[in-house]
Design a protein around this motif. Structure first.
Motif, PDB file in Angstrom:
ATOM      1  N   ALA A   1     -50.480 -19.050 -69.418  1.00 36.63           N
ATOM      2  CA  ALA A   1     -51.871 -19.223 -68.971  1.00 36.63           C
ATOM      3  C   ALA A   1     -52.474 -17.844 -68.733  1.00 36.63           C
ATOM      4  O   ALA A   1     -51.761 -16.899 -68.403  1.00 36.63           O
ATOM      5  N   TRP A   2     -53.792 -17.776 -68.898  1.00 33.33           N
ATOM      6  CA  TRP A   2     -54.451 -16.466 -68.834  1.00 33.33           C
ATOM      7  C   TRP A   2     -55.731 -16.576 -68.033  1.00 33.33           C
ATOM      8  O   TRP A   2     -56.548 -17.473 -68.272  1.00 33.33           O
ATOM      9  N   VAL A   3     -55.887 -15.683 -67.070  1.00 36.21           N
ATOM     10  CA  VAL A   3     -57.136 -15.657 -66.293  1.00 36.21           C
ATOM     11  C   VAL A   3     -57.702 -14.242 -66.356  1.00 36.21           C
ATOM     12  O   VAL A   3     -56.992 -13.279 -66.076  1.00 36.21           O
ATOM     13  N   THR A   4     -58.970 -14.132 -66.729  1.00 35.48           N
ATOM     14  CA  THR A   4     -59.639 -12.833 -66.622  1.00 35.48           C
ATOM     15  C   THR A   4     -60.459 -12.877 -65.353  1.00 35.48           C
ATOM     16  O   THR A   4     -61.417 -13.653 -65.252  1.00 35.48           O
TER      17      THR A   4
ATOM     18  N   GLU B   1     -45.804 -20.816 -59.722  1.00 35.88           N
ATOM     19  CA  GLU B   1     -45.919 -20.390 -61.112  1.00 35.88           C
ATOM     20  C   GLU B   1     -45.631 -18.884 -61.203  1.00 35.88           C
ATOM     21  O   GLU B   1     -46.170 -18.106 -60.409  1.00 35.88           O
ATOM     22  N   PRO B   2     -44.793 -18.423 -62.162  1.00 35.29           N
ATOM     23  CA  PRO B   2     -44.610 -16.977 -62.317  1.00 35.29           C
ATOM     24  C   PRO B   2     -45.952 -16.299 -62.541  1.00 35.29           C
ATOM     25  O   PRO B   2     -46.824 -16.835 -63.236  1.00 35.29           O
ATOM     26  N   LEU B   3     -46.109 -15.118 -61.932  1.00 33.47           N
ATOM     27  CA  LEU B   3     -47.388 -14.413 -61.971  1.00 33.47           C
ATOM     28  C   LEU B   3     -47.190 -13.013 -62.509  1.00 33.47           C
ATOM     29  O   LEU B   3     -46.256 -12.316 -62.111  1.00 33.47           O
ATOM     30  N   PHE B   4     -48.083 -12.610 -63.412  1.00 32.81           N
ATOM     31  CA  PHE B   4     -48.114 -11.209 -63.817  1.00 32.81           C
ATOM     32  C   PHE B   4     -49.543 -10.717 -63.704  1.00 32.81           C
ATOM     33  O   PHE B   4     -50.466 -11.319 -64.249  1.00 32.81           O
ATOM     34  N   VAL B   5     -49.706  -9.611 -62.966  1.00 32.72           N
ATOM     35  CA  VAL B   5     -51.037  -9.035 -62.786  1.00 32.72           C
ATOM     36  C   VAL B   5     -51.173  -7.856 -63.731  1.00 32.72           C
ATOM     37  O   VAL B   5     -50.348  -6.953 -63.735  1.00 32.72           O
TER      38      VAL B   5
ATOM     39  N   ASP C   1     -41.158 -10.026 -76.218  1.00 34.23           N
ATOM     40  CA  ASP C   1     -41.745 -10.663 -77.407  1.00 34.23           C
ATOM     41  C   ASP C   1     -41.963 -12.158 -77.185  1.00 34.23           C
ATOM     42  O   ASP C   1     -42.860 -12.750 -77.782  1.00 34.23           O
ATOM     43  N   ALA C   2     -41.126 -12.750 -76.331  1.00 38.61           N
ATOM     44  CA  ALA C   2     -41.261 -14.189 -76.074  1.00 38.61           C
ATOM     45  C   ALA C   2     -42.510 -14.483 -75.247  1.00 38.61           C
ATOM     46  O   ALA C   2     -42.905 -15.638 -75.103  1.00 38.61           O
ATOM     47  N   GLY C   3     -43.108 -13.454 -74.674  1.00 39.80           N
ATOM     48  CA  GLY C   3     -44.313 -13.658 -73.873  1.00 39.80           C
ATOM     49  C   GLY C   3     -43.986 -13.898 -72.413  1.00 39.80           C
ATOM     50  O   GLY C   3     -42.870 -13.633 -71.961  1.00 39.80           O
ATOM     51  N   PHE C   4     -44.968 -14.394 -71.659  1.00 36.00           N
ATOM     52  CA  PHE C   4     -44.796 -14.571 -70.224  1.00 36.00           C
ATOM     53  C   PHE C   4     -44.880 -16.051 -69.866  1.00 36.00           C
ATOM     54  O   PHE C   4     -45.908 -16.699 -70.120  1.00 36.00           O
ATOM     55  N   PRO C   5     -43.821 -16.591 -69.261  1.00 34.43           N
ATOM     56  CA  PRO C   5     -43.799 -18.027 -68.958  1.00 34.43           C
ATOM     57  C   PRO C   5     -44.528 -18.366 -67.670  1.00 34.43           C
ATOM     58  O   PRO C   5     -43.973 -18.994 -66.765  1.00 34.43           O
ATOM     59  N   GLY C   6     -45.752 -17.939 -67.552  1.00 36.13           N
ATOM     60  CA  GLY C   6     -46.513 -18.170 -66.337  1.00 36.13           C
ATOM     61  C   GLY C   6     -47.945 -17.710 -66.542  1.00 36.13           C
ATOM     62  O   GLY C   6     -48.431 -17.641 -67.676  1.00 36.13           O
ATOM     63  N   THR C   7     -48.606 -17.366 -65.408  1.00 33.28           N
ATOM     64  CA  THR C   7     -50.014 -16.964 -65.483  1.00 33.28           C
ATOM     65  C   THR C   7     -50.155 -15.444 -65.474  1.00 33.28           C
ATOM     66  O   THR C   7     -49.575 -14.775 -64.615  1.00 33.28           O
ATOM     67  N   VAL C   8     -50.910 -14.951 -66.429  1.00 35.18           N
ATOM     68  CA  VAL C   8     -51.293 -13.540 -66.388  1.00 35.18           C
ATOM     69  C   VAL C   8     -52.722 -13.468 -65.844  1.00 35.18           C
ATOM     70  O   VAL C   8     -53.617 -14.142 -66.344  1.00 35.18           O
ATOM     71  N   VAL C   9     -52.891 -12.665 -64.784  1.00 39.13           N
ATOM     72  CA  VAL C   9     -54.231 -12.453 -64.232  1.00 39.13           C
ATOM     73  C   VAL C   9     -54.643 -11.026 -64.584  1.00 39.13           C
ATOM     74  O   VAL C   9     -54.030 -10.063 -64.113  1.00 39.13           O
ATOM     75  N   ARG C  10     -55.636 -10.915 -65.445  1.00 34.39           N
ATOM     76  CA  ARG C  10     -56.113  -9.569 -65.813  1.00 34.39           C
ATOM     77  C   ARG C  10     -57.260  -9.183 -64.884  1.00 34.39           C
ATOM     78  O   ARG C  10     -58.233  -9.917 -64.750  1.00 34.39           O
ATOM     79  N   LEU C  11     -57.102  -8.032 -64.243  1.00 41.01           N
ATOM     80  CA  LEU C  11     -58.101  -7.591 -63.270  1.00 41.01           C
ATOM     81  C   LEU C  11     -59.213  -6.855 -64.010  1.00 41.01           C
ATOM     82  O   LEU C  11     -58.995  -5.780 -64.556  1.00 41.01           O
TER      83      LEU C  11
END
Ligand SMILES: Cc1cc2nc3c(=O)[nH]c(=O)nc-3n(C[C@H](O)[C@H](O)[C@H](O)COP(=O)(O)OP(=O)(O)OC[C@H]3O[C@@H](n4cnc5c(N)ncnc54)[C@H](O)[C@@H]3O)c2cc1C
Length: 398
Positions: A19-22, A41-45, A56-66
């Motif tokens: 999932a992706w949030v800008t 949910e795993p989080l990557f900021v 390469d497999a990507g991120f199994p959670g939400t990426v929040v781009r600031l």
């Protein structure tokens, strides 16, 4: 289909996020982080993606781009709220030397903020010109270059504290800054979590007013920069000239992001300069640079070695790459997932600097890591010195 990290990182590698949030405002960022944490949910900021290597497999959670920006003068210079274009009064006149505290929003591109301070005659971060990425990420690893680092000017920051569930203000002393290190970075490294406990929302830096962009400013603290400026180390040079020379020196080393130049498709320096007991220096060949680096807790004298020198002298010249071998099962596009036998010209050491591991256009994360592993293992075998990665490596490892 969710965004791929390859589209948002300077190394141009990394798979999709689930999932992706800008986040275009602070509240959107806090809301997205809070929702991911509440759902377990795993989080990557993500800021500018210039210090991130995602699997390469990507991120199994939400990426929040600031993605929220802004520069505001808080103290000095007749502080006015959110008025970045109307701060000409920041520079000059009889108030030269006065302290000016500037607040920069986390998602603001760092180099735009540096350029703004130089244009407005504010001294303090000009030597940090050209570092890619966001302002909010600068305290994470205490970014530094040319004898300066962000800990020298950072007064405090505001952050969302995921443990406390509230916005907190942390003073510089609470951040326990070290060489490419802070309490924020350690909150990831020590727990293995992909995101830190504190999500930086804004930083406050204390600068000093020059009497104009052409006026002499901060002492030049780095030999190579001093020679480029033709001044003695420790003396002064005009603010705008320092920025220009730093950008030129960095560009020659592939250390300014350039969409046309694969030597910059990296995370900058891939390895930190190793800090080792001074006795290790004696085992290295003559000419190996070593700089005093204080003492360990037990009193042992420490020196900082040059990772670039070690890499070069271990046989990994600029442009070093690896031949291709048969692709293995399991990786993206049929390439290996275990990192063995990859690269095949898709990744290499930068042709401008031995410290940068670069994507030549078609690399996977594992390709880049394969080059980095080979370099790390070669330096260990040749000199017995451990190299440690500087970027955050998520979902895979070196
Ligand atoms: C060509 C090049 C040159 C470089 N030169 C230098 C240099 O001279 N000196 C130097 O120190 N670095 C250098 N770097 C590394 C990098 O630019 C810096 O570390 C930069 O501060 C990373 O910012 P970012 O927004 O891109 O971080 P990202 O890659 O987006 O994130 C890096 C890490 O910080 C976390 N993070 C990001 N934003 C926040 C936030 N607001 N709050 C909490 N955590 C956050 C992320 O979760 C991740 O773990 C260079 C990189 C490149 C590509």
């Amino acid at each position: 289909m969710s965004e791929r990290l390859a589209e948002h990182t300077t190394t141009r590698v990394g798979g999709p996020a689930r999932a992706w949030v800008t986040a275009r405002t602070e509240s959107e960022a806090i809301e997205a982080v809070r929702a991911a944490d509440a759902a377990g949910e795993p989080l990557f900021v993500l800021g500018g993606g210039s210090n991130t290597l995602m699997a390469d497999a990507g991120f199994p959670g939400t990426v929040v781009r600031l993605a929220f920006e802004g520069i505001e003068v808080r103290e000095g210079a007749e502080a006015r709220e959110g008025d970045a274009d109307d701060q000409d009064s920041a520079a000059g006149g009889d108030r030269a030397g006065e302290a000016v505290v500037v607040r920069v929003a986390a998602g603001h591109p760092w180099d735009d903020a540096v350029a703004w301070t130089v244009e407005h005659g504010l001294v303090g971060i000009e030597a940090l010109s050209g570092i890619p990425g966001s302002a909010g990420a600068t305290p994470v690893q205490n970014v530094g270059a040319y004898g300066a680092d962000v800990s020298q000017v950072l007064v405090s920051l505001r952050a969302w504290d995921r443990e406390a569930g509230q916005v907190v203000e942390l003073g510089a002393e609470e951040l326990e800054f070290g060489y490419r290190d802070s309490i924020i970075k350690r909150s990831m490294l020590e727990t293995g979590a992909p995101s830190p406990r504190w999500i930086v929302l804004s930083i406050d830096v204390r600068l000093r007013r020059a009497s104009g962009a052409a006026e002499p400013t901060a002492p030049v603290r780095y030999g190579q920069l001093a020679s480029a400026l033709d001044v003695a180390e420790g003396t002064h040079a005009p603010l705008a000239v320092v920025r220009r020379e730093v950008l030129a020196l960095r560009a020659a080393k592939g250390m300014v992001s350039d969409p046309q130049d694969p030597d910059t498709w990296s995370t900058g320096s891939y390895f930190t300069n190793p800090i080792v007991p001074a006795a290790v220096r004696a085992s290295l060949p003559e000419g190996a640079p070593a700089f005093a680096a204080g003492r360990a807790a037990d009193g042992t004298e420490l020196v900082k070695l040059s990772a670039a020198w070690l890499i070069d002298h271990a046989g990994f010249a600029k442009g070093f790459g690896l031949p291709d071998v048969a692709p293995r099962e399991g990786g993206p596009d049929g390439r290996g997932a275990d990192g063995a036998g990859l690269a095949g010209g898709r990744a290499s050491v930068s042709t401008k600097h031995t410290l940068a591991m670069t994507n030549r256009g078609d690399a996977s994360t594992e390709d880049v890591l394969m080059i980095a592993r080979t370099v790390r293992d070669g330096v260990k075998a040749r000199f017995g010195v451990d190299l440690h990665p500087e970027p955050m490596i998520i979902g895979t490892s070196l």
